[in-house]
Design a protein around this motif. Structure first.
Motif, PDB file in Angstrom:
ATOM      1  N   LEU A   1       0.966  -1.220   0.121  1.00  0.00           N
ATOM      2  CA  LEU A   1       0.099   0.166   0.213  1.00  0.00           C
ATOM      3  C   LEU A   1       0.878   1.322   0.134  1.00  0.00           C
ATOM      4  O   LEU A   1       0.472   2.330  -0.616  1.00  0.00           O
ATOM      5  CB  LEU A   1      -1.020  -0.160   1.278  1.00  0.00           C
ATOM      6  N   ARG A   2       1.939   1.145   0.683  1.00  0.00           N
ATOM      7  CA  ARG A   2       3.148   2.199   0.643  1.00  0.00           C
ATOM      8  C   ARG A   2       3.975   2.132  -0.432  1.00  0.00           C
ATOM      9  O   ARG A   2       4.419   1.055  -0.871  1.00  0.00           O
ATOM     10  CB  ARG A   2       3.751   2.340   2.031  1.00  0.00           C
ATOM     11  N   ARG A   3       4.110   3.330  -1.437  1.00  0.00           N
ATOM     12  CA  ARG A   3       5.258   3.027  -2.154  1.00  0.00           C
ATOM     13  C   ARG A   3       6.648   3.371  -1.741  1.00  0.00           C
ATOM     14  O   ARG A   3       6.490   4.474  -0.903  1.00  0.00           O
ATOM     15  CB  ARG A   3       4.928   3.956  -3.502  1.00  0.00           C
ATOM     16  N   SER A   4       7.430   2.566  -1.899  1.00  0.00           N
ATOM     17  CA  SER A   4       8.644   2.893  -1.280  1.00  0.00           C
ATOM     18  C   SER A   4       9.726   2.945  -2.527  1.00  0.00           C
ATOM     19  O   SER A   4       9.448   2.641  -3.714  1.00  0.00           O
ATOM     20  CB  SER A   4       9.215   1.709  -0.484  1.00  0.00           C
ATOM     21  N   PRO A   5      10.683   3.893  -2.082  1.00  0.00           N
ATOM     22  CA  PRO A   5      11.586   4.270  -3.190  1.00  0.00           C
ATOM     23  C   PRO A   5      12.294   3.005  -3.752  1.00  0.00           C
ATOM     24  O   PRO A   5      12.939   2.829  -4.805  1.00  0.00           O
ATOM     25  CB  PRO A   5      13.007   5.227  -2.769  1.00  0.00           C
ATOM     26  N   GLU A   6      12.526   1.768  -2.915  1.00  0.00           N
ATOM     27  CA  GLU A   6      13.251   0.788  -3.361  1.00  0.00           C
ATOM     28  C   GLU A   6      12.275  -0.264  -4.190  1.00  0.00           C
ATOM     29  O   GLU A   6      12.582  -1.061  -4.796  1.00  0.00           O
ATOM     30  CB  GLU A   6      13.561  -0.183  -2.227  1.00  0.00           C
ATOM     31  N   GLY A   7      10.930   0.286  -3.998  1.00  0.00           N
ATOM     32  CA  GLY A   7       9.980  -0.573  -4.925  1.00  0.00           C
ATOM     33  C   GLY A   7       9.677  -2.190  -4.137  1.00  0.00           C
ATOM     34  O   GLY A   7      10.092  -2.135  -2.844  1.00  0.00           O
ATOM     35  N   TYR A   8       9.265  -2.912  -5.038  1.00  0.00           N
ATOM     36  CA  TYR A   8       8.660  -4.214  -4.478  1.00  0.00           C
ATOM     37  C   TYR A   8      10.125  -4.903  -4.111  1.00  0.00           C
ATOM     38  O   TYR A   8      10.999  -5.213  -4.940  1.00  0.00           O
ATOM     39  CB  TYR A   8       7.976  -5.033  -5.438  1.00  0.00           C
ATOM     40  N   THR A   9      10.162  -5.387  -2.742  1.00  0.00           N
ATOM     41  CA  THR A   9      11.279  -6.185  -2.277  1.00  0.00           C
ATOM     42  C   THR A   9      10.931  -7.349  -1.560  1.00  0.00           C
ATOM     43  O   THR A   9       9.760  -7.623  -1.582  1.00  0.00           O
ATOM     44  CB  THR A   9      12.249  -5.664  -1.419  1.00  0.00           C
ATOM     45  N   ASN A  10      11.705  -8.415  -1.141  1.00  0.00           N
ATOM     46  CA  ASN A  10      11.433  -9.626  -0.388  1.00  0.00           C
ATOM     47  C   ASN A  10      10.757  -9.384   0.823  1.00  0.00           C
ATOM     48  O   ASN A  10       9.871 -10.050   1.351  1.00  0.00           O
ATOM     49  CB  ASN A  10      12.647 -10.443  -0.085  1.00  0.00           C
ATOM     50  N   ALA A  11      10.904  -7.963   1.403  1.00  0.00           N
ATOM     51  CA  ALA A  11      10.372  -7.672   2.670  1.00  0.00           C
ATOM     52  C   ALA A  11       8.582  -7.433   2.536  1.00  0.00           C
ATOM     53  O   ALA A  11       7.975  -8.038   3.319  1.00  0.00           O
ATOM     54  CB  ALA A  11      10.681  -6.249   3.047  1.00  0.00           C
ATOM     55  N   VAL A  12       8.194  -7.295   1.296  1.00  0.00           N
ATOM     56  CA  VAL A  12       6.814  -7.391   0.989  1.00  0.00           C
ATOM     57  C   VAL A  12       6.362  -8.922   1.260  1.00  0.00           C
ATOM     58  O   VAL A  12       5.292  -9.200   1.686  1.00  0.00           O
ATOM     59  CB  VAL A  12       6.417  -6.855  -0.482  1.00  0.00           C
ATOM     60  N   ASP A  13       7.221  -9.941   0.909  1.00  0.00           N
ATOM     61  CA  ASP A  13       6.768 -11.488   0.625  1.00  0.00           C
ATOM     62  C   ASP A  13       6.791 -11.861   2.077  1.00  0.00           C
ATOM     63  O   ASP A  13       5.908 -12.630   2.562  1.00  0.00           O
ATOM     64  CB  ASP A  13       7.869 -11.954  -0.082  1.00  0.00           C
ATOM     65  N   MET A  14       7.679 -11.098   2.863  1.00  0.00           N
ATOM     66  CA  MET A  14       7.604 -11.512   4.631  1.00  0.00           C
ATOM     67  C   MET A  14       6.573 -10.921   5.271  1.00  0.00           C
ATOM     68  O   MET A  14       5.947 -11.731   6.073  1.00  0.00           O
ATOM     69  CB  MET A  14       8.957 -10.977   5.059  1.00  0.00           C
ATOM     70  N   TRP A  15       5.950  -9.672   4.716  1.00  0.00           N
ATOM     71  CA  TRP A  15       4.796  -9.268   5.403  1.00  0.00           C
ATOM     72  C   TRP A  15       3.724 -10.302   4.944  1.00  0.00           C
ATOM     73  O   TRP A  15       3.007 -10.487   5.728  1.00  0.00           O
ATOM     74  CB  TRP A  15       4.594  -7.780   4.916  1.00  0.00           C
ATOM     75  N   SER A  16       3.765 -10.449   3.780  1.00  0.00           N
ATOM     76  CA  SER A  16       2.365 -11.575   3.077  1.00  0.00           C
ATOM     77  C   SER A  16       2.517 -12.792   4.072  1.00  0.00           C
ATOM     78  O   SER A  16       1.581 -13.522   4.467  1.00  0.00           O
ATOM     79  CB  SER A  16       2.691 -11.797   1.786  1.00  0.00           C
ATOM     80  N   ILE A  17       3.752 -13.434   4.212  1.00  0.00           N
ATOM     81  CA  ILE A  17       3.952 -14.542   5.104  1.00  0.00           C
ATOM     82  C   ILE A  17       3.447 -14.318   6.459  1.00  0.00           C
ATOM     83  O   ILE A  17       2.680 -15.246   6.976  1.00  0.00           O
ATOM     84  CB  ILE A  17       5.319 -15.113   5.176  1.00  0.00           C
ATOM     85  N   GLY A  18       3.495 -13.232   7.081  1.00  0.00           N
ATOM     86  CA  GLY A  18       3.048 -12.852   8.240  1.00  0.00           C
ATOM     87  C   GLY A  18       1.484 -13.041   8.345  1.00  0.00           C
ATOM     88  O   GLY A  18       0.778 -13.585   9.231  1.00  0.00           O
ATOM     89  N   VAL A  19       0.837 -12.392   7.245  1.00  0.00           N
ATOM     90  CA  VAL A  19      -0.481 -12.176   6.955  1.00  0.00           C
ATOM     91  C   VAL A  19      -1.244 -13.762   7.074  1.00  0.00           C
ATOM     92  O   VAL A  19      -2.066 -14.124   7.406  1.00  0.00           O
ATOM     93  CB  VAL A  19      -1.133 -11.416   5.975  1.00  0.00           C
ATOM     94  N   ILE A  20      -0.439 -14.587   5.982  1.00  0.00           N
ATOM     95  CA  ILE A  20      -0.723 -15.980   5.958  1.00  0.00           C
ATOM     96  C   ILE A  20      -0.796 -16.757   6.985  1.00  0.00           C
ATOM     97  O   ILE A  20      -1.613 -17.694   7.396  1.00  0.00           O
ATOM     98  CB  ILE A  20       0.126 -16.441   4.631  1.00  0.00           C
ATOM     99  N   ALA A  21       0.193 -16.597   7.710  1.00  0.00           N
ATOM    100  CA  ALA A  21       0.445 -17.386   9.103  1.00  0.00           C
ATOM    101  C   ALA A  21      -0.527 -17.018  10.008  1.00  0.00           C
ATOM    102  O   ALA A  21      -1.300 -17.895  10.668  1.00  0.00           O
ATOM    103  CB  ALA A  21       1.844 -17.140   9.794  1.00  0.00           C
ATOM    104  N   TYR A  22      -0.985 -15.804  10.170  1.00  0.00           N
ATOM    105  CA  TYR A  22      -1.943 -15.370  10.890  1.00  0.00           C
ATOM    106  C   TYR A  22      -3.341 -16.072  10.840  1.00  0.00           C
ATOM    107  O   TYR A  22      -4.102 -16.491  11.575  1.00  0.00           O
ATOM    108  CB  TYR A  22      -2.141 -13.776  11.075  1.00  0.00           C
ATOM    109  N   VAL A  23      -3.639 -16.024   9.183  1.00  0.00           N
ATOM    110  CA  VAL A  23      -4.799 -16.677   8.914  1.00  0.00           C
ATOM    111  C   VAL A  23      -4.757 -18.293   9.107  1.00  0.00           C
ATOM    112  O   VAL A  23      -5.969 -18.508   9.602  1.00  0.00           O
ATOM    113  CB  VAL A  23      -5.215 -16.432   7.486  1.00  0.00           C
TER     114      VAL A  23
END
Length: 109
Positions: A1-23
């Protein structure tokens, strides 16, 4: 949702893993609101909790794993390597490794 200067990085995937683990651990999303704009604001603030009774039987280690993934600052979020070494995953991997593998049996004719 936030646009970062680095763009899409693996950190986005790690956030997604957190959401998936929660669910996977409780059956519902960590961020939810009927109003989509409000839901985005909740996500952007990183506001989530572990509501009772759904999270009562879950371990502190499982909750810590999620807490270290759902961190707003990508630089402070677990990396994939760190996540694999986290006690939550390490204990699960050890448990699976200790279980003898069984070959699937063909269906009876």
């Amino acid at each position: 949702l936030r646009r970062s200067p680095e763009g899409y990085t693996n950190a986005v995937d790690m956030w997604s893993i957190g959401v998936i683990a929660y669910v996977l651990l409780c059956g519902f999303q960590p961020f939810h609101h009927e109003n989509m704009h409000t839901q985005f604001q909740i996500i952007l603030r990183g506001e989530y909790w572990f509501p009772s009774p759904y999270w009562d039987p879950k371990s502190k280690i499982a909750k810590d794993f999620i807490k270290q993934l759902l961190v707003l600052n990508p630089a402070e979020r677990l990396t994939a390597r760190q996540a694999l070494l986290h006690p939550f995953l390490a204990s699960e991997v050890a448990q699976v490794a200790a279980t003898p593998a069984t070959a699937p049996q063909p269906p009876a004719a």
